[in-house]
Design an enzyme around this catalytic site. Structure first.
Site, mmCIF file in Angstrom:
data_model
loop_
_atom_site.group_PDB
_atom_site.id
_atom_site.type_symbol
_atom_site.label_atom_id
_atom_site.label_comp_id
_atom_site.label_asym_id
_atom_site.label_seq_id
_atom_site.Cartn_x
_atom_site.Cartn_y
_atom_site.Cartn_z
ATOM 1 N N THR A 549 2.838 -2.689 1.742
ATOM 2 C CA THR A 549 3.578 -2.959 2.978
ATOM 3 C C THR A 549 3.741 -4.461 3.116
ATOM 4 O OG1 THR A 549 2.884 -0.953 4.079
ATOM 5 C CG2 THR A 549 3.551 -2.756 5.499
ATOM 6 N N PHE A 551 4.307 -7.568 5.434
ATOM 7 C CA PHE A 551 4.136 -8.009 6.815
ATOM 8 C C PHE A 551 4.749 -9.400 6.972
ATOM 9 C CE2 PHE A 551 0.766 -4.923 6.373
ATOM 10 C CZ PHE A 551 0.694 -4.317 7.623
#
Ligand code: PEP
Ligand code: MN
Length: 658
Positions: A549, A551
């Site tokens: 992921t 960020f």
């Protein structure tokens, strides 16, 4: 032996217990174990456990199963983070936890010029601590023995010039006192690992110590030597695997890779690896170093010399600065796979603070002046403690960074805008599930928010449950819908489990912990298990291990620029920028925008279209682009882009995550 104090124990009780143990020949140390306050007692003293158990303030007495008590994970479950430096203008550098710390420098200090040059070169490549021997333990009495205190002073000068703490070997208790005020960390060499008088002396000085493993020492002997240091008064011990002697003679020693995870399981102390002395052959050092990082080492110590062929000691195993630079880049790319971040100095220009993962302490000094400095204000994230965003925050800003939990992405933007948070951290994309559109849309609604940093976090899902639960006792599993989607294969094999969607993975774990039944489990990260005291029943249950992921760090835009400079940038040049624009409704308009960038060698790493709110069937384009090194090329491309777009917004420039 561990003495757990009762909750109501006062300072008087504690002092009496301490004196009781000391009188009976134990070294006593204050510790915390989760919520419990404990006294660790180590030594060969004799004590009546029943008598000790009924002293006022004693909750219970537990004998540890290991002969090294202070070094044992049984006494302290969390990883110890050792801080080196942090005095006299030298930045503090952490070792351990969610980061990789690299120490580099020559085998020996040979001259003032040599150490100054080496320090500069290794720092340019990102090393955060300078190594170098001033007193050299050599196999031959005729070999170069080092420059002694003069060499140490040159090293200190080099460390100060480059803003790096220094580590150097102490070969005799007799020198330790004089060295104490000059070095930031003592190295106990492999040959001295069992020089117990030296260990006691260095431990009593209270400075951080780097304890090499002896060439023929077992893991237990090595940890007992660490125990000597801890029992004598220092808490800051870093273990260093540097190869052991085996029947193999091709390499200088044999790197004991498995010792890394074994020791990390047995002890809370950070473990780093010295691939240089382990293999002794320059061409084999980098691969051994990378293997150590992959195996979970908290860092490396590497020998580097500007001209290894002229080195007075260990030239054949010393890396050329260019080889070290390549190794650092490879470590940076490998780190996210093992859930860590390379702590490194900024790449170019002044500044001396390490970036990334140093968080709070290291690096924060660089950002002074910005009203949104996270050194003063908390960082906002969405979710519960232990959420993946919380992990990302720790990786970027350090364990100690103050944080504020909110309950939606919009609240992160609000907190940053209002100034109750100095920065925020938002997920924008998952490598399997795609973009988090809500956050892309929020950038449009908050023109005063800029992107100032980026992190790619590997998402490893675990099935976690209360103590006592097993795979067979589970009937209900809670997680975020993404957690279920990403663990589909694992769940499909257990069709009888009921799935219950939660707002976030850590929240699901928190509810399992609150209930404490053996029927419920959660799918969440390993950090959530730690935060809520749950057990991991199965680790790595995501279908695809290449699950990351991305960020973004957001902060408030400052008057003249993109926003507060995140410590991850330090004085680094930004390498990536994000923009959003719309284009006129005519043939070729998007093509011309992209051409403005292509013509200047600007690489497009992402292009995403989003509907424009209130204008059905019209779209904005979000683009992530590289920032070229060539002076002016980026500004020229942006200038041209603005003339070709209808609505143009610069979201921020930052350092791309590897
Ligand atoms: C050193 O690091 O300089 C050194 C001499 O290493 P070891 O003690 O591991 O041989
Ligand atoms: Mn050496």
């Amino acid at each position: 032996m561990i003495v757990v104090l009762s909750r109501g124990a006062g300072p008087g009780d504690k002092e009496r217990i301490r004196a009781y143990l000391r009188d009976r020949g134990f070294a006593v140390r204050d510790q915390r174990f989760g919520e419990d306050e404990i006294l660790g007692a180590a030594g060969k003293g004799a004590v009546d456990l029943r008598e000790l158990g009924i002293l006022p303030g004693v909750e219970r007495v537990a004998a540890t199963s290991k002969p090294y008590e202070l070094a044992s994970r049984e006494t302290r479950a969390e990883d110890t983070i050792v801080t080196v430096g942090g005095t006299g203008g030298i930045p503090p550098v952490p070792i351990g936890g969610a980061r990789i710390t690299v120490i580099a420098g020559p085998c020996a200090v040979e001259s003032r010029e040599q150490i100054l040059e080496t320090a500069r070169r290794v720092r340019e490549s990102g090393a955060v601590i300078l190594r170098g021997g001033a007193y050299k333990p050599r196999s031959s009495p005729y070999a170069f023995q080092g420059l002694g205190m003069k060499g140490l002073e040159y090293m200190k000068e080099a460390g100060e010039a480059c803003g790096m703490p220094i580590v150097t070997e102490v070969v005799s208790p007799e020198f330790a006192g004089d060295m104490k005020d000059v070095t930031d960390m003592f190295q106990i060499g492999a040959r001295n690992m069992q020089n117990f008088e030296l260990l006691k002396k260095v431990g009593a000085l209270g400075k951080p110590a780097l304890l090499k493993r002896g060439p023929s020492a077992t893991i237990e002997e090595w940890l007992l030597s660490a125990e000597y240091l801890l029992a004598s008064g220092t808490r800051d011990v870093v273990l260093c695997e540097r190869g052991i002697r085996t029947f193999e003679t091709y390499t200088r020693n044999t790197l004991d890779i498995s010792a890394i995870s074994v020791v990390k399981g047995l002890s809370h102390l950070p473990v780093i690896v010295d691939p240089s002395h382990a293999v002794g052959i320059r061409a084999k050092v980098a691969s051994a170093g990378l293997a150590a990082i992959a195996a979970g080492a908290d860092g490396l110590t590497v020998e580097v010399h500007p001209r290894p062929e002229e080195a007075l000691s260990d030239g054949p195993q010393s890396l050329f600065p260019g080889q070290f630079e390549k190794l650092m880049r490879d470590i940076e790319a490998l780190a996210p796979v093992v859930g860590k971040e390379l702590l490194r100095t900024p790449r170019a220009g002044g500044g001396s603070a390490p970036r990334r993962g140093g968080g709070g302490t290291a690096g924060a000094g660089e950002t002074k002046g910005g009203p949104e400095s996270p050194a003063e204000k908390p960082i906002a994230f969405n979710g519960e403690r232990g959420a993946f965003a919380d992990q990302a925050l720790t990786r970027l800003f350090g364990e100690e960074a103050p944080r504020v939990q909110v309950h939606s992405f919009k609240e992160i933007f609000d907190a940053v805008l209002e100034g109750s948070a100095g920065a925020g951290i938002v997920p924008v994309e998952n490598s399997l599930a795609g973009s988090v559109h809500e956050n892309y849309d929020l950038f449009l609604r908050y023109p005063d928010i800029a992107i100032t940093g980026e992190l790619k976090l590997r998402i490893v899902h675990c099935l976690i449950a209360a103590p006592g639960a097993t795979l067979d006792s589970i009937t209900l599993v809670r997680s975020h819908p993404q957690g279920f989607a990403q663990c589909r294969e694992f769940l499909d094999q257990r069709p009888h489990w009921r799935l219950e969607a939660h707002n976030d993975t850590a929240g699901a774990a928190a509810s399992v912990a609150r209930e404490g039944t053996i029927e419920a489990a959660a799918i969440a990260g390993e950090a959530a298990a730690r935060v809520y005291g749950l057990r991991i029943l199965k680790e790595g249950i995501e279908t695809n291990p290449l699950n990351y992921t991305r960020f973004l760090v957001i902060s408030r835009r400052t008057a003249g620029g993109g926003g507060w400079t995140h410590p991850s940038l330090g004085s680094d040049r930004p390498t990536k920028a994000s923009v959003v624009f719309s284009v006129p409704d005519k043939p070729g308009s998007l093509f011309l925008c992209l051409k403005s960038m292509a013509d200047r060698g600007i690489n497009l790493s992402k292009l995403e279209s989003r509907p424009i709110p209130g204008k059905p069937w019209e779209y904005q384009f979000y683009a992530d682009v590289s920032v070229p090194e060539t002076e002016g090329a980026f500004d020229a491309a942006l200038g041209e882009l603005k003339t070709r777009t209808e609505d143009f917004r610069f979201l921020g420039a930052y350092r791309a995550a590897p």
